[in-house]
Design an enzyme around this catalytic site. Structure first.
Site, mmCIF file in Angstrom:
data_model
loop_
_atom_site.group_PDB
_atom_site.id
_atom_site.type_symbol
_atom_site.label_atom_id
_atom_site.label_comp_id
_atom_site.label_asym_id
_atom_site.label_seq_id
_atom_site.Cartn_x
_atom_site.Cartn_y
_atom_site.Cartn_z
ATOM 1 N N ASP A 109 21.596 28.053 -25.089
ATOM 2 C CA ASP A 109 21.815 29.154 -24.246
ATOM 3 C C ASP A 109 22.228 29.196 -23.397
ATOM 4 O O ASP A 109 21.453 28.835 -22.646
ATOM 5 C CB ASP A 109 20.994 29.918 -25.008
ATOM 6 C CG ASP A 109 20.752 31.026 -24.525
ATOM 7 O OD1 ASP A 109 22.370 31.770 -23.586
ATOM 8 O OD2 ASP A 109 20.350 32.819 -24.752
ATOM 9 N N SER A 160 40.769 30.598 -18.651
ATOM 10 C CA SER A 160 41.951 31.304 -19.783
ATOM 11 C C SER A 160 43.146 31.883 -18.971
ATOM 12 O O SER A 160 43.143 31.867 -17.657
ATOM 13 C CB SER A 160 40.966 32.095 -20.960
ATOM 14 O OG SER A 160 41.818 33.664 -20.458
ATOM 15 N N TYR A 168 36.316 40.363 -18.001
ATOM 16 C CA TYR A 168 36.795 38.998 -18.735
ATOM 17 C C TYR A 168 37.392 37.983 -17.318
ATOM 18 O O TYR A 168 37.256 36.817 -16.724
ATOM 19 C CB TYR A 168 37.704 38.725 -20.122
ATOM 20 C CG TYR A 168 38.024 37.855 -20.626
ATOM 21 C CD1 TYR A 168 37.296 36.679 -21.242
ATOM 22 C CD2 TYR A 168 39.367 37.354 -20.634
ATOM 23 C CE1 TYR A 168 37.312 35.200 -21.751
ATOM 24 C CE2 TYR A 168 39.511 36.295 -20.164
ATOM 25 C CZ TYR A 168 39.034 35.382 -21.280
ATOM 26 O OH TYR A 168 39.187 34.123 -21.953
ATOM 27 N N LYS A 220 36.816 34.568 -15.265
ATOM 28 C CA LYS A 220 37.597 33.305 -15.550
ATOM 29 C C LYS A 220 38.433 33.166 -14.639
ATOM 30 O O LYS A 220 38.574 31.836 -13.842
ATOM 31 C CB LYS A 220 38.597 33.196 -16.581
ATOM 32 C CG LYS A 220 38.319 33.737 -18.086
ATOM 33 C CD LYS A 220 37.191 32.328 -18.565
ATOM 34 C CE LYS A 220 36.201 32.236 -19.902
ATOM 35 N NZ LYS A 220 35.382 31.214 -20.275
#
Length: 171
Positions: A53, A132, A145, A149
């Site tokens: 994890d 990304s 998000y 990134k």
């Protein structure tokens, strides 16, 4: 295979991580694919599944140590684990933002910090941080998000500079 390498791929239970782990293993390399959990009725895998994890320091350290104990080296770390969130920045609860950053950014930092001592000792290695398009251009309603990134891009660029001249590479 003469140039058989040892890989650790995070986020390998599905999606890009799973496909990547399968492809690398299919090319004859030793691959440990990690996930927070593995479903019980999993079809046969061509790689070694391990539990890791990225949000938990001890879990990351234990997984890296498991690979090192089994193989005595770790050639390539692929930081692929990640989560996404959609919605306007102003309406996203901070606990959601914290969870996203904990996984997408701090998870990468944890894994990098866990493998670098072994890579320094062995004198080589490669760390691939999966990004990304959201780390290059802002995406509406994907602000947090994108921020996570963008952070990965900055981290990777900085590590590349810090390790310039060594045989430890960052992609």
């Amino acid at each position: 295979m003469k140039d058989k390498k040892v890989f650790l791929v995070s986020g390998a239970s599905r999606g890009i991580g799973r496909a990547l782990a399968e492809e690398i293993a299919g090319r004859g390399h030793i691959v440990y694919g990690s996930s927070r959990s593995w479903p019980g009725a999993e079809p046969a895998l061509t790689f070694h599944p391990i539990t890791m994890d990225v949000r938990d320091d001890e879990s990351v350290q234990a997984a890296v140590q498991e690979v090192l104990d089994a193989e005595q080296r770790l050639d390539v770390l692929v930081n692929n684990a990640g989560i996404s969130n959609s919605g306007p920045i102003e309406e996203t609860p901070l606990d959601v933002v914290r969870g996203l950053l904990e996984t997408n950014y701090l998870g990468v930092v944890r894994a990098v910090q866990a493998v670098l001592p072994a890579m320094r000792k062995q004198g080589f290695g490669t760390i691939v941080n999966v990004g990304s398009a959201g780390g290059k251009i802002a995406i509406p309603f994907q602000g947090h998000y994108s921020a996570s990134k963008f952070a990965i891009e900055g981290l990777t660029d900085t590590l590349r500079l810090e390790f310039r001249g060594s045989d430890i590479h960052f992609v």
